[in-house]
Each structure stands twice: as C-alpha cells, then as structure tokens.
Motif scaffolding. Structure first.
Motif, PDB file in Angstrom:
ATOM      1  N   ARG A  66     -18.274   6.814   3.188  1.00 58.27           N
ATOM      2  CA  ARG A  66     -19.606   6.627   3.946  1.00 58.27           C
ATOM      3  C   ARG A  66     -19.980   7.704   4.643  1.00 58.27           C
ATOM      4  NH1 ARG A  66     -16.635   2.219   3.060  1.00 58.27           N
ATOM      5  NH2 ARG A  66     -17.463  -0.099   2.707  1.00 58.27           N
ATOM      6  N   THR A  67     -21.380   7.977   4.382  1.00 63.39           N
ATOM      7  CA  THR A  67     -22.121   8.931   5.157  1.00 63.39           C
ATOM      8  C   THR A  67     -23.335   8.618   5.885  1.00 63.39           C
ATOM      9  OG1 THR A  67     -23.232   9.916   3.245  1.00 63.39           O
ATOM     10  CG2 THR A  67     -21.086  10.681   3.402  1.00 63.39           C
ATOM     11  N   ARG A  68     -24.171   9.468   6.664  1.00 64.40           N
ATOM     12  CA  ARG A  68     -25.339   8.992   7.225  1.00 64.40           C
ATOM     13  C   ARG A  68     -26.531   8.953   6.096  1.00 64.40           C
ATOM     14  NH1 ARG A  68     -28.114  13.526   9.869  1.00 64.40           N
ATOM     15  NH2 ARG A  68     -27.358  15.378   8.625  1.00 64.40           N
ATOM     16  N   HIS A  69     -26.195   9.581   4.929  1.00 63.34           N
ATOM     17  CA  HIS A  69     -27.171   9.651   3.945  1.00 63.34           C
ATOM     18  C   HIS A  69     -26.914   8.336   2.687  1.00 63.34           C
ATOM     19  CE1 HIS A  69     -28.632  13.411   5.270  1.00 63.34           C
ATOM     20  NE2 HIS A  69     -27.471  13.739   5.453  1.00 63.34           N
ATOM     21  N   GLY A  70     -25.844   7.751   3.212  1.00 61.69           N
ATOM     22  CA  GLY A  70     -25.509   6.535   2.154  1.00 61.69           C
ATOM     23  C   GLY A  70     -24.019   6.383   1.832  1.00 61.69           C
ATOM     24  N   ASN A  71     -23.594   5.902   0.837  1.00 63.21           N
ATOM     25  CA  ASN A  71     -22.379   5.800   0.287  1.00 63.21           C
ATOM     26  C   ASN A  71     -22.138   6.434  -0.981  1.00 63.21           C
ATOM     27  OD1 ASN A  71     -22.020   4.103   2.639  1.00 63.21           O
ATOM     28  ND2 ASN A  71     -22.196   2.395   1.405  1.00 63.21           N
ATOM     29  N   ARG A  72     -20.897   6.708  -1.434  1.00 62.57           N
ATOM     30  CA  ARG A  72     -20.559   7.313  -2.494  1.00 62.57           C
ATOM     31  C   ARG A  72     -19.110   6.955  -3.045  1.00 62.57           C
ATOM     32  NH1 ARG A  72     -19.241  13.419  -3.180  1.00 62.57           N
ATOM     33  NH2 ARG A  72     -17.983  13.659  -1.672  1.00 62.57           N
ATOM     34  N   MET A  73     -18.786   6.739  -4.445  1.00 64.01           N
ATOM     35  CA  MET A  73     -17.547   6.407  -4.790  1.00 64.01           C
ATOM     36  C   MET A  73     -16.604   7.729  -5.068  1.00 64.01           C
ATOM     37  SD  MET A  73     -15.796   3.567  -5.172  1.00 64.01           S
ATOM     38  CE  MET A  73     -17.318   2.454  -5.167  1.00 64.01           C
ATOM     39  N   VAL A  74     -15.435   7.612  -4.431  1.00 69.17           N
ATOM     40  CA  VAL A  74     -14.699   8.949  -4.662  1.00 69.17           C
ATOM     41  C   VAL A  74     -13.331   8.349  -5.231  1.00 69.17           C
ATOM     42  CG1 VAL A  74     -13.389  10.640  -3.291  1.00 69.17           C
ATOM     43  CG2 VAL A  74     -15.607   9.704  -2.497  1.00 69.17           C
ATOM     44  N   TYR A  75     -13.128   9.150  -6.198  1.00 72.64           N
ATOM     45  CA  TYR A  75     -11.616   8.736  -7.267  1.00 72.64           C
ATOM     46  C   TYR A  75     -10.452   9.445  -6.317  1.00 72.64           C
ATOM     47  CZ  TYR A  75      -8.092   9.075 -10.436  1.00 72.64           C
ATOM     48  OH  TYR A  75      -6.647   9.024 -11.094  1.00 72.64           O
ATOM     49  N   ASP A  76      -9.751   8.480  -5.535  1.00 70.03           N
ATOM     50  CA  ASP A  76      -8.675   8.994  -5.089  1.00 70.03           C
ATOM     51  C   ASP A  76      -7.216   8.055  -5.605  1.00 70.03           C
ATOM     52  OD1 ASP A  76      -6.800   9.504  -2.982  1.00 70.03           O
ATOM     53  OD2 ASP A  76      -8.059   8.728  -1.238  1.00 70.03           O
ATOM     54  N   PRO A  77      -6.534   8.638  -6.210  1.00 76.98           N
ATOM     55  CA  PRO A  77      -5.300   8.135  -6.625  1.00 76.98           C
ATOM     56  C   PRO A  77      -4.268   7.715  -5.649  1.00 76.98           C
ATOM     57  CG  PRO A  77      -5.510   9.883  -8.008  1.00 76.98           C
ATOM     58  CD  PRO A  77      -6.568  10.031  -6.684  1.00 76.98           C
ATOM     59  N   GLY A  78      -4.284   8.383  -4.525  1.00 79.37           N
ATOM     60  CA  GLY A  78      -3.653   7.574  -3.160  1.00 79.37           C
ATOM     61  C   GLY A  78      -3.905   6.360  -2.605  1.00 79.37           C
ATOM     62  N   CYS A  79      -4.999   6.064  -3.222  1.00 82.33           N
ATOM     63  CA  CYS A  79      -5.368   4.507  -2.753  1.00 82.33           C
ATOM     64  C   CYS A  79      -4.723   3.461  -3.559  1.00 82.33           C
ATOM     65  CB  CYS A  79      -7.271   4.583  -2.539  1.00 82.33           C
ATOM     66  SG  CYS A  79      -7.813   5.484  -1.464  1.00 82.33           S
ATOM     67  N   ALA A  80      -4.468   3.718  -4.684  1.00 85.05           N
ATOM     68  CA  ALA A  80      -4.278   2.642  -5.622  1.00 85.05           C
ATOM     69  C   ALA A  80      -2.966   1.872  -5.094  1.00 85.05           C
ATOM     70  CB  ALA A  80      -3.769   3.198  -6.869  1.00 85.05           C
ATOM     71  N   THR A  81      -2.957   0.747  -4.956  1.00 86.86           N
ATOM     72  CA  THR A  81      -1.989  -0.169  -4.722  1.00 86.86           C
ATOM     73  C   THR A  81      -1.529  -1.357  -5.908  1.00 86.86           C
ATOM     74  OG1 THR A  81      -3.082  -2.192  -3.941  1.00 86.86           O
ATOM     75  CG2 THR A  81      -2.350  -0.182  -2.314  1.00 86.86           C
ATOM     76  N   HIS A  82      -0.580  -1.876  -5.864  1.00 87.84           N
ATOM     77  CA  HIS A  82      -0.170  -2.990  -6.735  1.00 87.84           C
ATOM     78  C   HIS A  82       0.440  -4.160  -6.249  1.00 87.84           C
ATOM     79  CE1 HIS A  82       3.458  -0.828  -6.982  1.00 87.84           C
ATOM     80  NE2 HIS A  82       4.195  -1.967  -7.130  1.00 87.84           N
TER      81      HIS A  82
END
Length: 82
Positions: A66-82
């Motif tokens: 999230r930025t002040r200009h809007g949102n963007r999707m970022v690929y981050d393998p460290g976020c993956a859970t199961h």
C-alpha cells in the motif's frame, strides 16, 4: 498459527499444480499432493477475484503493498502459508 510453506513457483500455473498432484508418490495422508492445487486456487482468487492475500488460507506468495498512490500486488514467497 499457519506454518510457512516451501513454495514452488511452478504451483502458480495450472499445469504445474496438476503435474505435482498427478505425479505425487508419497502418502496421501500427508496432504502434500493437494497443496499445490490449493496454492494455485488461492493465487487465482487474489489475482482474478480481488481478494486480499491475507484473507485466504493457505496464503499465496503475494502481498499488497500500500502506497499513497494506490495499491500494488507484490510476489513474495515468504508470505506463503499452508
């Protein structure tokens, strides 16, 4: 607390997720055969359905920056859970 998943980027494709499912030779009680399909479906829900990655389980390897200009999707393998 969800555990971190050793994420294979091939699971982001339908073909990669199905290949893992079809070629899995371990015990099915471990649920390791179905995890790539879960990962694929949750990734599609984020990218096509507009869901926030943090709302889904398992969490795909994506996060919203999230930025002040809007949102963007970022690929981050460290976020993956199961």
């Amino acid at each position: 607390m969800p555990r971190k998943l050793e994420y294979d980027s091939s699971w982001l494709s339908w073909r990669g997720a199905l290949r893992h499912f079809a070629e899995f030779e371990g015990p099915i009680q471990s649920q390791q055969h179905i995890r790539p399909l879960h990962a694929y479906v949750t990734s599609r829900l984020v990218l096509e359905g507009g869901f926030d990655p943090e709302e889904l389980m398992p969490q795909p390897p994506l996060r919203v920056e999230r930025t002040r200009h809007g949102n963007r999707m970022v690929y981050d393998p460290g976020c993956a859970t199961h």
